[in-house]
Structures are given as structure tokens and as C-alpha cells.
Write a protein that holds these residues in place. Sequence first.
Motif, PDB file in Angstrom:
ATOM      1  N   HIS A 498       0.834  -1.206   0.000  1.00  0.00           N
ATOM      2  CA  HIS A 498       0.000   0.000   0.000  1.00  0.00           C
ATOM      3  C   HIS A 498       0.879   1.271   0.000  1.00  0.00           C
ATOM      4  O   HIS A 498       0.540   2.262  -0.661  1.00  0.00           O
ATOM      5  N   LYS A 499       2.011   1.218   0.708  1.00  0.00           N
ATOM      6  CA  LYS A 499       2.940   2.344   0.681  1.00  0.00           C
ATOM      7  C   LYS A 499       3.529   2.515  -0.724  1.00  0.00           C
ATOM      8  O   LYS A 499       3.738   3.639  -1.205  1.00  0.00           O
ATOM      9  N   SER A 500       3.785   1.386  -1.379  1.00  0.00           N
ATOM     10  CA  SER A 500       4.373   1.435  -2.717  1.00  0.00           C
ATOM     11  C   SER A 500       3.429   2.090  -3.710  1.00  0.00           C
ATOM     12  O   SER A 500       3.865   2.852  -4.587  1.00  0.00           O
ATOM     13  N   VAL A 501       2.128   1.772  -3.598  1.00  0.00           N
ATOM     14  CA  VAL A 501       1.144   2.384  -4.498  1.00  0.00           C
ATOM     15  C   VAL A 501       1.141   3.906  -4.315  1.00  0.00           C
ATOM     16  O   VAL A 501       1.095   4.671  -5.295  1.00  0.00           O
ATOM     17  N   LEU A 502       1.200   4.368  -3.078  1.00  0.00           N
ATOM     18  CA  LEU A 502       1.249   5.812  -2.819  1.00  0.00           C
ATOM     19  C   LEU A 502       2.514   6.437  -3.413  1.00  0.00           C
ATOM     20  O   LEU A 502       2.469   7.546  -3.971  1.00  0.00           O
ATOM     21  N   ALA A 503       3.651   5.718  -3.303  1.00  0.00           N
ATOM     22  CA  ALA A 503       4.904   6.223  -3.859  1.00  0.00           C
ATOM     23  C   ALA A 503       4.836   6.304  -5.379  1.00  0.00           C
ATOM     24  O   ALA A 503       5.343   7.253  -5.992  1.00  0.00           O
ATOM     25  N   ILE A 504       4.191   5.300  -5.999  1.00  0.00           N
ATOM     26  CA  ILE A 504       4.039   5.305  -7.460  1.00  0.00           C
ATOM     27  C   ILE A 504       3.222   6.510  -7.898  1.00  0.00           C
ATOM     28  O   ILE A 504       3.567   7.221  -8.857  1.00  0.00           O
ATOM     29  N   GLU A 505       2.131   6.748  -7.169  1.00  0.00           N
ATOM     30  CA  GLU A 505       1.252   7.868  -7.521  1.00  0.00           C
ATOM     31  C   GLU A 505       1.946   9.210  -7.329  1.00  0.00           C
ATOM     32  O   GLU A 505       1.715  10.159  -8.102  1.00  0.00           O
ATOM     33  N   LYS A 506       2.836   9.303  -6.352  1.00  0.00           N
ATOM     34  CA  LYS A 506       3.485  10.574  -6.058  1.00  0.00           C
ATOM     35  C   LYS A 506       4.695  10.846  -6.952  1.00  0.00           C
ATOM     36  O   LYS A 506       4.883  11.977  -7.450  1.00  0.00           O
ATOM     37  N   TYR A 507       5.529   9.829  -7.183  1.00  0.00           N
ATOM     38  CA  TYR A 507       6.804  10.069  -7.842  1.00  0.00           C
ATOM     39  C   TYR A 507       6.869   9.600  -9.298  1.00  0.00           C
ATOM     40  O   TYR A 507       7.736  10.062 -10.048  1.00  0.00           O
ATOM     41  N   ILE A 508       5.990   8.671  -9.696  1.00  0.00           N
ATOM     42  CA  ILE A 508       6.154   8.022 -11.004  1.00  0.00           C
ATOM     43  C   ILE A 508       5.065   8.405 -11.999  1.00  0.00           C
ATOM     44  O   ILE A 508       5.364   8.716 -13.167  1.00  0.00           O
ATOM     45  N   VAL A 509       3.816   8.399 -11.577  1.00  0.00           N
ATOM     46  CA  VAL A 509       2.701   8.612 -12.504  1.00  0.00           C
ATOM     47  C   VAL A 509       2.890   9.889 -13.325  1.00  0.00           C
ATOM     48  O   VAL A 509       2.676   9.905 -14.548  1.00  0.00           O
ATOM     49  N   GLY A 510       3.327  10.944 -12.699  1.00  0.00           N
ATOM     50  CA  GLY A 510       3.475  12.211 -13.398  1.00  0.00           C
ATOM     51  C   GLY A 510       4.600  12.240 -14.409  1.00  0.00           C
ATOM     52  O   GLY A 510       4.649  13.150 -15.258  1.00  0.00           O
ATOM     53  N   LYS A 511       5.511  11.262 -14.354  1.00  0.00           N
ATOM     54  CA  LYS A 511       6.647  11.230 -15.281  1.00  0.00           C
ATOM     55  C   LYS A 511       6.389  10.337 -16.489  1.00  0.00           C
ATOM     56  O   LYS A 511       7.234  10.267 -17.396  1.00  0.00           O
TER      57      LYS A 511
END
Length: 531
Positions: A498-511
Amino acid sequence: MELAELIIALKKRRQQIQANSKPANPTPGTSIASVAKRMRPSCEQDDYSQGTKIMRYSGPELPEDIWCHIHALLPLPDAARAGCVSREFLRSWRCHPNLTFSQETLGVKRTFSEKICGSDTLAWKFTKIVDQIMEKRAGIGVKTFKLEHCGSRIYTRHLKSWLQVAVNPGLEELVLSLPVVYDAKYYNFPCSLLFNGNGKSISYLNLKSCAFHPVAGLGCLRKLHLSRVHITGDELGCLLSNSLVLKELNLSRCNKITCLKIPCLLNQFNHLTVFGCKTLELIENKALNLCTVRIDTTLVRLPFGDSLRVNNLEMLWAFEYNLVYYARADLPRIMPNLETLGISSAGEVLNTPIVTAKFLHLKLLEICLSVAEGAFSPAYDYLSLVFFLDACPVLETFKLSVWQTRMKHDPVSGDSSLLRKMPGHHHASIKNVKIDGFCSAKSMIELTCHILDNATSLENLKLDPIYVGGYEHVDRLTVHEIGDCSPHTGQRMIREAHKSVLAIEKYIVGKVPSNVKLNIQKPCSQCHSVK
């Protein structure tokens, strides 16, 4: 029409014939049985008079060899059931060329009382059923004989009698799997049955948990699989040197072999698998066309011989460390023509090194970092894998899997401007990237962002925070009902997912560029809920 549908149609036709044969109004004082007997065709009366329950079937007139061919395509249990329909089908069943005997195909089960008391009569039940079938097979050719013995006891007298029937000049596949608990050296495979001429047509030989001492070769042998087999290197060498059309050799836990010699005479030999052979010290390969190797150690520790034509390599071993480091440092020199490479490492103490040599032909790279219990080494820098990607100029697919029961790497935090960048590394050919067991480790986030910035041909990026071990799912919720969405993932890794999903949404999705398809496999809301 499918074979199963054909058999059903034949059964229905037989039922219709029987129904049409019944008189509508039997005369008073006449028994139904006597009337039914008068109404039967004479051929059926003969069968009835013999007291048999098998009816003759007056369906489509097909030659017997056609029926035999149809039954040969059926699985063994279905062919046996079809033999109950008519005498013609019974004859076809008794001539079935493909015999597969296992606990599943024979329906052998241990009773509740046997489980409680520990009495193992499973082997005797299995033996009795196979005996009944094989007694009727004497003199009838067998093309495929597969025996997966169940129970912990082996009745060697019966086993030898089955092989005497099965091993014939027309046999093509022979698979013998004995219980692992049984010491291999105590059942000596009767090699005389194979090398007296009866084994001349065998193309696939698979032996497990027995002793095997060949004295010659098999002229048609193409695939040889040996697991927990008591055989020496010299004996295996004798077999290989005289089996000139051999293409594939698979050795597993054959601990009497110290030196494996693959002669140059094997011009068609192209596939070698070696796992768990603890005493093996040397592989002396002289086969010029060997292209696929699966092994459980490094080729530095296990000298290999000619490997220039090898283009597919898998190094899979749960207890070997630093395989990624070794692969990057040494493999370009040992196997310069690799096109696919799979690595499974139990730990990487050393980061991926910077080496000038490259994998000029590598198109598929799979790396699995697996720890059975605990965390993968927090000292390992996932971002250092960039040096591996940089060494593969034509790489198209990169798959990274991380299996651990807890995560000890430093988690990502703060602003994205704090993430490290590695300029000067471009990966122009990479199209597909998948990270299985994706975690919130800062270096893993940095690796993913680097790929998005520098893989100019990227088409698909798939991130899954739950390690699924190679299973592919479109949506976890669609498979939840059948219990196949990794429900046994521990609570530590569920929270990490669940922490990983939040990290993906914060740092990766926008790139993610607009031309790249991003697939995020989120945890199952039912199996992976945080407690």
C-alpha cells in the motif's frame, strides 16, 4: 466434433437404441425381461446370454483402427470410461497406446483411517490397479508409458513385470517416477530391457529416484531427463556418446556425477539443464550447437567448455549470492552471444559493476532477487542496475522481481528533486519493463524514474507491489474467487504494498509519457487489506 462430444453422442445413441427396443404394451403374464430379450437383435442376445453388462453398439460403421485412433487421442481415464460403452470400445481401450499411471489418473486415494493411523496401503492399491491393466497388455504395443508411483513402498517384482510389457520395439516415451523418499540405489532399473533392442525407438527417457547403469546408447533418444538417479559420469558418458541424435539433457540431483562430458558427436544437442548436482566439478562441453543452458551456479565456479554459441542462459539458484554482479562482470567474456538471460540471486552484497564489455545481442533480461525469509540486502542499490541496462544496447524487455518478507531499504521521502539522476545513460531499444514485488525503496523509485527518462522507445511499464512469482493477472479481483491473487502475502509486505502504491502515484505517474502504457497492479481489496 470434439472427442468428448463424440463419446457422449455415442452413449446417447446407445440409450436411444435401448429405448426403441422396449415393447409399448407387453402381454399379460409375460415378464419384461423375456420380452426385452426377444426384442434384442440376435447379436445382443448372444452378449446377454453370456451374462455381460457390455452392450454392442450399432452406431456408425467405422474400421476398428479408426476407433483405436480416436481412443488413442483420449486421456487415459476417458478412454477407460469409453471402454464401458461397447465391446468395440473395450477392444480399443485394451489397445490404448498411451498409458499414464498416476494417483490422479487412477483415482487412488488414501482413506481417512489410513491417514490417521499412518498405514500406507496407497502403494498396494496403486500396484493392484496397474497389475490388472498390464496383465491384459501382454503382446500389445505401447508407445507411451508414464508411471508416477504413489505411496512410499515399491513392489519391485511388479514394477519389473510392468516394464517388461511396456518396453517394446515401438515404445517412444518412457517416464518412471518413483517416490522421493525411496533411496535411488535400491531400485536398479533393468537396463537389459532397453539395450536388447526393445528400446531402439525411445525418443524420450525420464527417470526419477532409481539406479541407472547404461552400457550402450539409444539410437533414437532425443530427450533425457534424470532426477535423483544413481549414475556415474562414465556411465552417463557412455550413454551420451552412443545416442547421436540427442537434443536435450536435464540432470537434477544426480550426486554421483563429478564430470559431465558432452561429446562433439552430438551435432543436434542444443539444451542443457543442470540443477542440484552437488558433486559436479566440471562440464566439458564439446557440442557445437548448444544454445540453451539452465544451471544453478556460476560458470566461473563450474568450468563449462565451449559456450560461444549459447544464446539463452538461466542461472537459477536460491542460495547463490552475487549472481547479478558476476553476470555483469564475467558473462560478456564467457558467453558473448547471449540473446536471453535469466538470473535468480539470493543476495547481492556488491552493487552492479561498471564494465566496458557489453552484451551486444541481449534482447531479454530477467532478474529475480529472492529471499525466502527476511529482507533483501538493504545495502544493495537498485539504481546500480542501470549499469547492466547500459551494457545491453539492443535490450527490448527488462523484468525485475523482488521476493522478500519485509523491506529494509530506505523508503522514498521528500520532494522528487532529491532523487538521484544518472545522466549519460540512454536505453534506446527498451520497449517493455515489468517490476514485480515493487517496493517503496528510494533506489527502486530512482531506477524506475531513470527508465522513464532514458528509455526513449518504452511502450509498456507494469508495476506490481505484490510478488506473484511469474503469474500474470489482468485484474486481481477477477481471480479472487479462485484464490489465485497471492492471498498468503504477509502483513508486513501488504502494508509495504500500500505504501508502494502511494509512492508510485506521487513520484512516477506524473513522469509517464503519453505514449507509454502504465499498468499498476494494486493490492486485492479482500486478500490484501491492512489489518
